[in-house]
Design an enzyme around this catalytic site. Structure first.
Site, PDB file in Angstrom:
ATOM      1  N   HIS A   1      47.201  -6.097 -31.021  1.00 55.53           N
ATOM      2  CA  HIS A   1      47.967  -4.850 -31.118  1.00 55.53           C
ATOM      3  C   HIS A   1      48.443  -4.576 -32.545  1.00 55.53           C
ATOM      4  O   HIS A   1      48.369  -3.446 -33.025  1.00 55.53           O
ATOM      5  CB  HIS A   1      49.150  -4.860 -30.144  1.00 55.53           C
ATOM      6  CG  HIS A   1      48.724  -4.977 -28.709  1.00 55.53           C
ATOM      7  ND1 HIS A   1      49.613  -5.200 -27.692  1.00 55.53           N
ATOM      8  CD2 HIS A   1      47.495  -4.911 -28.128  1.00 55.53           C
ATOM      9  CE1 HIS A   1      48.955  -5.257 -26.542  1.00 55.53           C
ATOM     10  NE2 HIS A   1      47.667  -5.100 -26.780  1.00 55.53           N
TER      11      HIS A   1
ATOM     12  N   HIS B   1      44.420   2.221 -23.922  1.00 54.32           N
ATOM     13  CA  HIS B   1      44.799   0.876 -24.347  1.00 54.32           C
ATOM     14  C   HIS B   1      43.572   0.022 -24.661  1.00 54.32           C
ATOM     15  O   HIS B   1      43.592  -0.811 -25.569  1.00 54.32           O
ATOM     16  CB  HIS B   1      45.698   0.175 -23.327  1.00 54.32           C
ATOM     17  CG  HIS B   1      46.216  -1.120 -23.877  1.00 54.32           C
ATOM     18  ND1 HIS B   1      47.260  -1.173 -24.769  1.00 54.32           N
ATOM     19  CD2 HIS B   1      45.762  -2.393 -23.749  1.00 54.32           C
ATOM     20  CE1 HIS B   1      47.451  -2.422 -25.143  1.00 54.32           C
ATOM     21  NE2 HIS B   1      46.557  -3.190 -24.548  1.00 54.32           N
TER      22      HIS B   1
ATOM     23  N   ASP C   1      42.934  -2.024 -28.084  1.00 57.12           N
ATOM     24  CA  ASP C   1      42.514  -3.429 -28.168  1.00 57.12           C
ATOM     25  C   ASP C   1      41.217  -3.580 -28.970  1.00 57.12           C
ATOM     26  O   ASP C   1      41.079  -4.484 -29.793  1.00 57.12           O
ATOM     27  CB  ASP C   1      42.270  -3.997 -26.757  1.00 57.12           C
ATOM     28  CG  ASP C   1      43.552  -4.412 -26.060  1.00 57.12           C
ATOM     29  OD1 ASP C   1      44.595  -4.583 -26.707  1.00 57.12           O
ATOM     30  OD2 ASP C   1      43.490  -4.595 -24.815  1.00 57.12           O
TER      31      ASP C   1
ATOM     32  N   HIS D   1      38.016  -8.387 -24.570  1.00 56.32           N
ATOM     33  CA  HIS D   1      38.181  -9.125 -25.829  1.00 56.32           C
ATOM     34  C   HIS D   1      36.958  -9.980 -26.182  1.00 56.32           C
ATOM     35  O   HIS D   1      36.563 -10.070 -27.337  1.00 56.32           O
ATOM     36  CB  HIS D   1      39.421 -10.014 -25.769  1.00 56.32           C
ATOM     37  CG  HIS D   1      40.691  -9.245 -25.649  1.00 56.32           C
ATOM     38  ND1 HIS D   1      41.094  -8.332 -26.604  1.00 56.32           N
ATOM     39  CD2 HIS D   1      41.639  -9.210 -24.687  1.00 56.32           C
ATOM     40  CE1 HIS D   1      42.249  -7.796 -26.232  1.00 56.32           C
ATOM     41  NE2 HIS D   1      42.602  -8.302 -25.071  1.00 56.32           N
TER      42      HIS D   1
HETATM   43 ZN   LIG Z   1      46.108  -5.065 -25.367  1.00 61.55          ZN
END
Ligand SMILES: [Zn+2]
Length: 294
Positions: free
Chosen positions: A67, A223, A227, A250
């Site tokens: 973030h 969001h 990310d 991720h």
């Molecule tokens: Zn996040």
């Protein structure tokens, strides 16, 4: 510029401080509780990537970096020192907005040295089951993300953004992280989300959310874009190219980074943006946070 909070996964209390850094130094994390041990925000230090992105160097961990790194990219910050006195960054309100506000308050300094961009020259596509991520040549940094989450308030969401004209600050930074009550116990059993609360993430129930209102109707995909930008920051440079992601996370974000860096024929470093485009970084040389007294 300083803030305090708890880590989302560790629940550990942490104080984070942003300091200026010289041109060419990039983003460097510094553990003040470990004699100032430094860990560069670089792909080579990526350690774990499941529910958050963590860096590790010689056994020293810096967790949940995405973030803050996202805010740095969105605000055009190339160089900064990030001091923290624990192993995980604070989750704050679950978005990048508090970091954006810290950066705005600290101020941004243009440095003499020209910024170096990573310009994508050839496409790179990665697939894993129904997950997909790719990067293509482009004259500015743009992201297109789609998710498909089986929930009545989510479903299929698609968002395309150009990181220009303050779009990051308005459209991406405020989007909060989210999780579901159904997954909560399994995650807690893995030692995760010990710092999670209704104040720092959107909590999905089977049919609805526990802590309305949403900041955007499609806050979830926003969001994911936040990310992604934070994970791709581990390239260490602002990108000139367009990223397309579908149900990635991720692990795939950071896989794209390491595959890119492994093949230098896919990109070139350049000090110039292409003519006729505007990006978040338009006209800027490397920038920096100004020193501030606390
Ligand atoms: Zn996040």
């Amino acid at each position: 510029m300083e803030c305090r909070g708890v880590g989302l996964h560790s629940g550990a209390p942490v104080t984070l401080r942003l300091l200026p850094a010289s041109a060419g130094s990039g983003i460097v994390f510094r553990r003040t509780d470990l004699d100032g041990f430094s860990v560069e925000a670089s792909s080579r230090n990526v350690a774990r990537v499941s529910y958050a992105t963590s860096l590790m160097k010689k056994g020293v961990l810096i967790s949940t970096t995405e973030h803050l790194l996202s805010a740095f990219i969105g605000m055009g910050i190339d160089n900064a020192i990030v001091e923290l006195d624990n192993l995980e960054l604070p989750i704050l309100d679950g978005s990048a907005r508090p970091f954006v506000e810290m950066i705005e308050e600290a101020g941004i300094r243009q440095q003499r040295r020209a910024r170096t961009y990573l310009r994508i020259r050839r496409k790179l596509e990665l697939r894993e089951g129904d997950k997909f991520i790719a990067i293509y040549p482009g004259n500015a940094y743009s992201v297109s993300y789609s998710i498909n989450f089986p929930h009545p308030l989510v479903g299929r969401e698609v968002l395309q953004v150009e990181l220009s004209d303050g779009q990051y600050v308005r459209e991406i930074a405020p989007a909060r992280t989210f999780g579901s009550r159904q997954e909560e116990e399994a995650m807690r059993n893995q030692g995760l989300i010990r710092g999670a609360s209704l104040e720092n993430c959107i909590v999905l129930t089977r049919e609805s959310i526990e802590n309305p209102p949403l900041r955007f109707a499609d806050e979830f995909v926003r969001h994911k874009v936040l990310d992604l930008i934070g994970d791709l920051a581990l390239l260490g440079k602002q990108i000139l190219g367009s990223v397309v992601a579908d149900r990635a996370g991720h692990a795939m974000h950071t896989a794209l980074v390491s595959r890119l860096l492994k093949d230098p024929t896919l990109w070139e470093e350049t000090a110039r943006e292409h003519d006729g485009t505007h990006s978040a970084s338009e006209g800027a040389a490397s920038s920096i946070l100004t020193a501030t007294a606390d």
